[in-house]
Each structure stands twice: as structure tokens, then as C-alpha cells.
Design a protein around this motif. Structure first.
Motif, PDB file in Angstrom:
ATOM      1  N   ALA A 231       0.837  -1.200   0.000  1.00  0.00           N
ATOM      2  CA  ALA A 231       0.000   0.000   0.000  1.00  0.00           C
ATOM      3  C   ALA A 231       0.873   1.250   0.000  1.00  0.00           C
ATOM      4  O   ALA A 231       1.886   1.316   0.698  1.00  0.00           O
ATOM      5  CB  ALA A 231      -0.910   0.004   1.220  1.00  0.00           C
ATOM      6  N   ARG A 232       0.462   2.229  -0.797  1.00  0.00           N
ATOM      7  CA  ARG A 232       1.080   3.547  -0.755  1.00  0.00           C
ATOM      8  C   ARG A 232      -0.006   4.534  -0.319  1.00  0.00           C
ATOM      9  O   ARG A 232      -1.022   4.689  -0.982  1.00  0.00           O
ATOM     10  CB  ARG A 232       1.622   3.942  -2.135  1.00  0.00           C
ATOM     11  CG  ARG A 232       2.379   5.288  -2.112  1.00  0.00           C
ATOM     12  CD  ARG A 232       2.931   5.620  -3.489  1.00  0.00           C
ATOM     13  NE  ARG A 232       1.875   6.047  -4.395  1.00  0.00           N
ATOM     14  CZ  ARG A 232       1.864   5.779  -5.693  1.00  0.00           C
ATOM     15  NH1 ARG A 232       2.822   5.040  -6.238  1.00  0.00           N
ATOM     16  NH2 ARG A 232       0.866   6.222  -6.460  1.00  0.00           N
ATOM     17  N   TRP A 233       0.235   5.161   0.812  1.00  0.00           N
ATOM     18  CA  TRP A 233      -0.791   5.999   1.423  1.00  0.00           C
ATOM     19  C   TRP A 233      -0.731   7.428   0.907  1.00  0.00           C
ATOM     20  O   TRP A 233       0.340   7.957   0.625  1.00  0.00           O
ATOM     21  CB  TRP A 233      -0.626   5.995   2.944  1.00  0.00           C
ATOM     22  CG  TRP A 233      -0.764   4.628   3.543  1.00  0.00           C
ATOM     23  CD1 TRP A 233       0.250   3.772   3.863  1.00  0.00           C
ATOM     24  CD2 TRP A 233      -1.985   3.956   3.833  1.00  0.00           C
ATOM     25  NE1 TRP A 233      -0.265   2.593   4.355  1.00  0.00           N
ATOM     26  CE2 TRP A 233      -1.639   2.679   4.352  1.00  0.00           C
ATOM     27  CE3 TRP A 233      -3.325   4.294   3.717  1.00  0.00           C
ATOM     28  CZ2 TRP A 233      -2.596   1.757   4.753  1.00  0.00           C
ATOM     29  CZ3 TRP A 233      -4.290   3.373   4.119  1.00  0.00           C
ATOM     30  CH2 TRP A 233      -3.919   2.121   4.629  1.00  0.00           C
ATOM     31  N   ALA A 234      -1.901   8.040   0.791  1.00  0.00           N
ATOM     32  CA  ALA A 234      -1.977   9.435   0.383  1.00  0.00           C
ATOM     33  C   ALA A 234      -1.434  10.332   1.481  1.00  0.00           C
ATOM     34  O   ALA A 234      -1.514  10.011   2.676  1.00  0.00           O
ATOM     35  CB  ALA A 234      -3.428   9.812   0.073  1.00  0.00           C
ATOM     36  N   ALA A 235      -0.851  11.451   1.089  1.00  0.00           N
ATOM     37  CA  ALA A 235      -0.292  12.377   2.078  1.00  0.00           C
ATOM     38  C   ALA A 235      -1.388  12.966   2.964  1.00  0.00           C
ATOM     39  O   ALA A 235      -1.187  13.188   4.157  1.00  0.00           O
ATOM     40  CB  ALA A 235       0.469  13.497   1.365  1.00  0.00           C
ATOM     41  N   GLU A 236      -2.569  13.217   2.375  1.00  0.00           N
ATOM     42  CA  GLU A 236      -3.715  13.705   3.136  1.00  0.00           C
ATOM     43  C   GLU A 236      -4.852  12.711   2.971  1.00  0.00           C
ATOM     44  O   GLU A 236      -5.266  12.416   1.860  1.00  0.00           O
ATOM     45  CB  GLU A 236      -4.137  15.093   2.648  1.00  0.00           C
ATOM     46  CG  GLU A 236      -3.064  16.158   2.849  1.00  0.00           C
ATOM     47  CD  GLU A 236      -3.541  17.525   2.387  1.00  0.00           C
ATOM     48  OE1 GLU A 236      -4.712  17.639   1.947  1.00  0.00           O
ATOM     49  OE2 GLU A 236      -2.740  18.477   2.463  1.00  0.00           O
ATOM     50  N   ARG A 237      -5.348  12.201   4.083  1.00  0.00           N
ATOM     51  CA  ARG A 237      -6.354  11.147   4.032  1.00  0.00           C
ATOM     52  C   ARG A 237      -7.623  11.587   4.749  1.00  0.00           C
ATOM     53  O   ARG A 237      -7.581  12.309   5.739  1.00  0.00           O
ATOM     54  CB  ARG A 237      -5.790   9.864   4.651  1.00  0.00           C
ATOM     55  CG  ARG A 237      -4.520   9.377   3.937  1.00  0.00           C
ATOM     56  CD  ARG A 237      -4.097   8.001   4.421  1.00  0.00           C
ATOM     57  NE  ARG A 237      -3.856   7.966   5.854  1.00  0.00           N
ATOM     58  CZ  ARG A 237      -2.736   8.402   6.448  1.00  0.00           C
ATOM     59  NH1 ARG A 237      -1.758   8.914   5.719  1.00  0.00           N
ATOM     60  NH2 ARG A 237      -2.596   8.328   7.749  1.00  0.00           N
TER      61      ARG A 237
END
Length: 316
Positions: free
Chosen positions: A125-131
Motif C-alpha cells: 500500500a502507498r498511502w496518500a499524504a492527506e487522508r
């Protein structure tokens, strides 16, 4: 006959819904950079968690925090992404079985070509900077063995609802009869068509009379005045509203027509709107006209007595 008209149309709205405690737990995990699944009564772990156990039908309560790695079990290549998809460039959709889970999750994998993805490949998984607590808070990418750093949580407390933009884009092709109506509006005329059998005049015109089933071919230019047959006072604001409520949307039976036309009634207090009110079309300035019913800004009261009920009762 002149060519028919067509125009692009977009229908869109924000769909707002509550998510409940189970889906809310999954979305809260996404916001916090954590994949959350559920252990079912038969021992299987699935992600996202279902709200009810498919075997016992009991509410799901046993949540499991899972790693951010998994395996591609099948995939398809998206060569021409469409609006709303995770990327504006080609990518893959894949069924990814998260490590520790027993059923796959469908999501996007960020690879540049079909040669860079295969069944059995490990992804992370690559997470978004703003979630915000949405499935778009992450995408998958090939696992290089280096964990991605999750940004700090975007909020506090459980995620209890989501807002999903919904949009449909299509091209509307007007019939020849509708095209004649719209061209008439571009010339400052309101055009209908008469049925040769029952002699009813329809506006906007239609290809055939719904009563007799025969083509309506005779063009009739109609008056710009008419009678309010029924109406609705709009008090509730909504997205995209151009007029501040309250205002009135009404059915107007134009003089010489046998079917009412829907439009706005302005220039009169809403509490004074009534059935039988005589009204006239108010056109926008000529340089603002197009092939649209919006050439008529609205209808306003005409300086005439109200129509007798017997003159329009059959059109209600």
C-alpha cells in the motif's frame, strides 16, 4: 430537413451517507494508515469487513489489523482511464489478497505498463499524504521491501459518513421536432406541432401524437402568453440552485397549446401565485440567446384578468 441538434449534458450530485460501525471502522483505519479486516465465524479473514457474518448473519465484531502488503491474484490493464478513476494515465486494477486475509480486495496498482504486473506479484500500500477515510486514501505499488511512511491521521474520532461525488456525462440528441422547437427559441419564437387527427397542439413538439399515434407534422407558432394550471413553491435550497428560494415552478398552458410547458414564475410574491393566473414570457437580452429554453428567463404576470377555470380544467 435541418440537421438535429445535440448537446453535452452532465448530471452530478454529492451522495452523502452514513457508514455504520463496521464500514466506519474500515474507513477510520484507512484515514489512520491501517488496513482493517474482520474474522468471520468460519475463521476466514476478509477485507473490507462485511457488516454481517455471511454464515451466522450476526453483526461483525471481530476486527483484525492487517499488514499493508499483499499478493496480486488477478489483474486487468486500464489503457484509457476515465474520469473518477485513481489515475489519469494507464494503470492496473487488481484483486489483491492482503497478507493474513483469505479473500482479495479490488484496487488500483500503480505500474507503468502491463509488463510490470503479474499474478503472484507482491504489492504494498502507498498511502496518500492527506487522508479523509476513503478507499482513495491508498493505492498499491510493487513491493520493493521498503515500507512506505504513512502521514499523520487527517482527523480524530471514528469516520461515520462519506460524501461521494456522482457524475454522469452524456450527449443528448434532440429529435427533429425538438430541434425545430429549439431553433425557434433561438429566433424568439415558441413553436409547437399539431396532430392531424385530434388537432391537439403539443409544445415542446414530439414526433407523434401520444393519443392517435400519428406524426405531428404541422408547425404552429404559439403565443408568448398563457395560463398557470398548477404550480409548486420551491422552499428547499439544493446544490446548483440559481435562484434563492422561495420561488415558483409552474405549468403554463400557452394560448393555442393543448399541453402545459414548465417554467419559472417571477416578478410576483410567491403567496400571490394561483391557478388561472395569466402570465407572459420574459426573454433574456437577444445577445444571450442560444438554442435553449433558457432564452426565456421566466414568465411574469400579464396585465389581464385570471382565466376562467373552464378554459384550462381539461389540461390539469
Amino acid at each position: 430537413m435541418s440537421r438535429t441538434l445535440s448537446a453535452p449534458v452532465t448530471v452530478s450530485f454529492d451522495y452523502t451517507r452514513s457508514v455504520g460501525p463496521v464500514i466506519g471502522r474500515f474507513l477510520t483505519g484507512l484515514r489512520d494508515g491501517q488496513l482493517v479486516g474482520a474474522r468471520l465465524s468460519d475463521g476466514r479473514v476478509v477485507v473490507p469487513p462485511p457488516e454481517f457474518d455471511p454464515v451466522t448473519h450476526q453483526a461483525t465484531a471481530d476486527f483484525v489489523e492487517l499488514p499493508e502488503t499483499g499478493t496480486v491474484t488477478s489483474w486487468t490493464w486500464v489503457s484509457e482511464p476515465v474520469a473518477g478513476q485513481p489515475f489519469e494515465r494507464p494503470f492496473a486494477f487488481a484483486l489483491v489478497t492482503i497478507d493474513g486475509a483469505d479473500a482479495p480486495l479490488l484496487h488500483a496498482v500503480d505500474v507503468a505498463s502491463p509488463d510490470q504486473i503479474s499474478t503472484g506479484m507482491k504489492v504494498r500500500a502507498r498511502w496518500a499524504a492527506e487522508r479523509t477515510g476513503a478507499i482513495t486514501d491508498l493505492v498499491f505499488e510493487p513491493d520493493t521491501g521498503t515500507a512506505s511512511a504513512a502521514a499523520p491521521a487527517a482527523g480524530e474520532g471514528a469516520v461515520t459518513g462519506i460524501v461521494t461525488p456522482v457524475s454522469l456525462d452524456y450527449t443528448y440528441a434532440a429529435s427533429p421536432e425538438e430541434s425545430a422547437f429549439f431553433r425557434g427559441l433561438s429566433e424568439g419564437r415558441i413553436v409547437g406541432q399539431r396532430c392531424p387527427t385530434c388537432e391537439k397542439v403539443y409544445v415542446p413538439p414530439r414526433p407523434a401524437c401520444p393519443t392517435d399515434g400519428v406524426p405531428t407534422v404541422e408547425e404552429i407558432e404559439l403565443s408568448h402568453t398563457g395560463t398557470v394550471t398548477t404550480f409548486c413553491i420551491v422552499n428547499v435550497p439544493f446544490l446548483g440552485q440559481k435562484i434563492a428560494p422561495p420561488y415558483v415552478s409552474a405549468y403554463i398552458l400557452l394560448d393555442g397549446a393543448d399541453i402545459a410547458l414548465q417554467h419559472l414564475i417571477l416578478d410576483i410574491p410567491v403567496e400571490e401565485i394561483r391557478m388561472g393566473l395569466r402570465v407572459k414570457a420574459v426573454w433574456k437580452p437577444r445577445d444571450e440567446w442560444g438554442t435553449t429554453i433558457e432564452n426565456i428567463s421566466h414568465f411574469a404576470p400579464a396585465d389581464e384578468p385570471d382565466a376562467d377555470f373552464d378554459t384550462y380544467k381539461h389540461h390539469l
